[in-house]
Design an enzyme around this catalytic site. Structure first.
Site, mmCIF file in Angstrom:
data_model
loop_
_atom_site.group_PDB
_atom_site.id
_atom_site.type_symbol
_atom_site.label_atom_id
_atom_site.label_comp_id
_atom_site.label_asym_id
_atom_site.label_seq_id
_atom_site.Cartn_x
_atom_site.Cartn_y
_atom_site.Cartn_z
ATOM 1 N N ASP A 51 1.161 -1.207 -0.162
ATOM 2 C CA ASP A 51 0.243 0.109 -0.280
ATOM 3 C C ASP A 51 0.916 1.043 0.018
ATOM 4 O OD1 ASP A 51 -2.389 -0.918 -0.029
ATOM 5 O OD2 ASP A 51 -1.796 -1.904 2.592
ATOM 6 N N TYR A 109 6.919 -10.298 6.437
ATOM 7 C CA TYR A 109 6.793 -8.528 7.263
ATOM 8 C C TYR A 109 7.292 -8.244 7.990
ATOM 9 C CZ TYR A 109 3.152 -7.608 3.411
ATOM 10 O OH TYR A 109 2.838 -7.259 1.989
#
EC number: 5.4.99.12
Lengths: 240, 240
Positions: A51, A109
Site C-alpha cells: 500500500d 513483513y
C-alpha cells in the site's frame, strides 16, 4: 524467457505498488524503466501489492522478455533508468511456469516502532508512540500464530478467503527500535497494520492482551485497534 | 526576549533554508509553525543559509518574542506544528545581543560518500562514486587547512570577502561511509561542495592532489572539480 526480479523500494513517495489512475505506482515506474531500457513493453507481475507509503526490502516480480540478457546487465541497465528510491537487487531467468504471486510459499513483513521520537531523517521508516508497555504487546503476540480467520484484522474484500496461517510472530529490540516480524503464508489488505494497530492499543493499555484471541474468534473488526501507519511497515522477503 | 534555537532537517524536500518566491524554504515553514503556535509573527534569523537538498543536524537561528515560555514547552509546541522532516532540538533564552550569524565563531560541515551503491533508503543522505582512490583524496585534504582565499572554491559574489580559515579537515571511514569533515570560521556559497567536487576528481585520478594548493593560490575556479551533489552535505554544528 521468464525472469524473476527482487526489488527494494522506499514507499514514501509512491501510491503503493500497483499503478493507479492519477497516482504513480511503483509498478508503472519499473515498467517505464524496462521500456526505456529495452524499447519493448514489459509487464511485471508482483508477488503482491504493497500500500501507499509501505516499503519493501525484497519485493518479487516476474516478467517475460524475448531478450536474452545477462542477469547483471539487466540489473545495472534497469537501475540506471529507475529513480534512486527503487533499486532492483537481482534478476534471474526462471522456469516458464514460475509466477511471482502463485508460486510464493510465504512472506515476511516487519513493523518498526521507534524507541525515541523520530529524527528529521528517520521519520519515514518508523513510527514513534510514547509510553508503550512492550511486555503487554509481547504477551499478545503469540496469539496471532497459527491458522485463523483474519477477517477482523483486514480490510475485508467480499468473496476473498480470510483464513491465513501465521508461522512466526517475533519481537526484537535494537538500539533504536522495537521490531515486530510476521512470517505467514499470505497476508490480506491492511492485515499487518491492523494487527500492529491492535498491539499498539494493547501497549497503550487501552486494550487487553486477550483481545487478539477474541478478534480472531469473533472476526469482529470493530474490536481491533486503528490500522497502524504505513511508514513503519516493510515487506522483507518472499519465500518460494 | 531573545531565544536561540537548534534545528535539524532533512533538506530533500526543500529549496534550501531561505524562503524563496515559488519555492518552499525551511525558514518559512518554521515561521509558519511559530505563527500557528503563538498567533504572533516571529521572524527567524539563521546562522547561515543551506542550499537546496542540503541537510542540517545542528542549524541555529535566533528570534524575538514577548512570550515567556519554558524552553521544553517551546520545543514541544513548535515541533507539533512542524512537518516531521524539520525537528527543533533545543530552544533557550539568550542575551539580547546574541545573533545567530554574527555571534557564530565557527561551523562544521560533513560530506558523506557511500562505499557501496545507495539503497532505496539511503540515497538522499550520501553520494556514491565508484572506484575512488581515497588515499589520494586524503593526501590533498590537509592543503585546505589554514587561512586562504577560497574564491576558486565557491560561487563568487561580488564584494563578499573570500578569505576564510579552515581549522580542521578530517577523514573518517565507517562501515558504510567515507566521511569528510570541515571545521572553519565561515563558509562561502557552494564552498564545501566545491572542495568535495575537487577531492572527488582527485579520487577519480582526473586531477592531481596538488591541484588544491594551485586553486587556493590562483583562485582559478575553472581548475576545480564540479560542485558535488547537495544530498551528501550536512551542516553539523555552529560554535559560539
Amino acid at each position: 524467457m521468464r525472469y524473476m526480479a527482487v526489488v527494494s523500494y522506499d514507499g514514501t513517495n509512491y501510491h503503493g505498488f500497483q499503478s493507479q489512475i492519477n497516482a504513480i505506482g511503483i509498478q508503472q515506474v519499473i515498467e517505464k524503466a524496462f521500456r526505456l531500457m529495452t524499447q519493448t513493453e514489459i509487464k511485471i507481475h508482483s508477488a503482491g501489492r504493497t500500500d501507499k507509503g509501505v516499503h519493501a526490502l525484497g519485493q518479487v516480480f516476474h516478467f517475460d522478455s524475448k531478450l536474452n540478457i545477462e542477469p547483471q546487465t539487466w540489473v545495472r541497465a534497469v537501475n540506471q533508468r529507475l529513480p534512486l528510491d527503487i533499486r532492483v537487487k537481482k534478476i534471474k531467468p526462471v522456469k516458464s511456469d514460475f509466477h511471482a504471486r502463485h508460486s510464493a510459499k510465504s512472506k515476511t513483513y516487519k513493523y518498526v516502532l521507534a524507541k525515541k521520537p523520530s529524527t528529521a531523517f528517520s521519520k519515514n521508516y518508523e513510527v514513534y508512540i510514547p509510553n508503550l508497555n512492550i511486555e503487554a504487546m509481547n504477551d499478545a503476540l503469540p496469539h496471532f500464530i497459527g491458522t485463523h480467520d483474519f477477517k477482523g484484522f483486514c480490510q475485508y474484500v467480499k468473496d476473498k478467503p480470510t483464513i491465513k496461517t501465521i508461522y512466526k510472530a517475533t519481537f526484537k529490540e535494537t538500539k533504536k527500535h522495537y521490531i515486530f516480524t510476521f512470517h505467514g503464508n499470505s497476508f490480506l489488505k491492511y492485515m499487518v497494520r491492523s494487527m500492529m494497530g491492535t498491539l499498539i492499543q494493547i501497549g497503550l493499555g487501552k486494550l487487553e492482551s486477550t483481545i487478539v484471541k477474541e478478534i480472531l474468534e469473533t472476526q469482529n473488526r470493530s474490536l481491533a485497534g486503528k490500522t497502524a501507519e504505513a511508514r513503519g511497515l516493510f515487506l522483507v522477503k518472499i519465500y518460494y
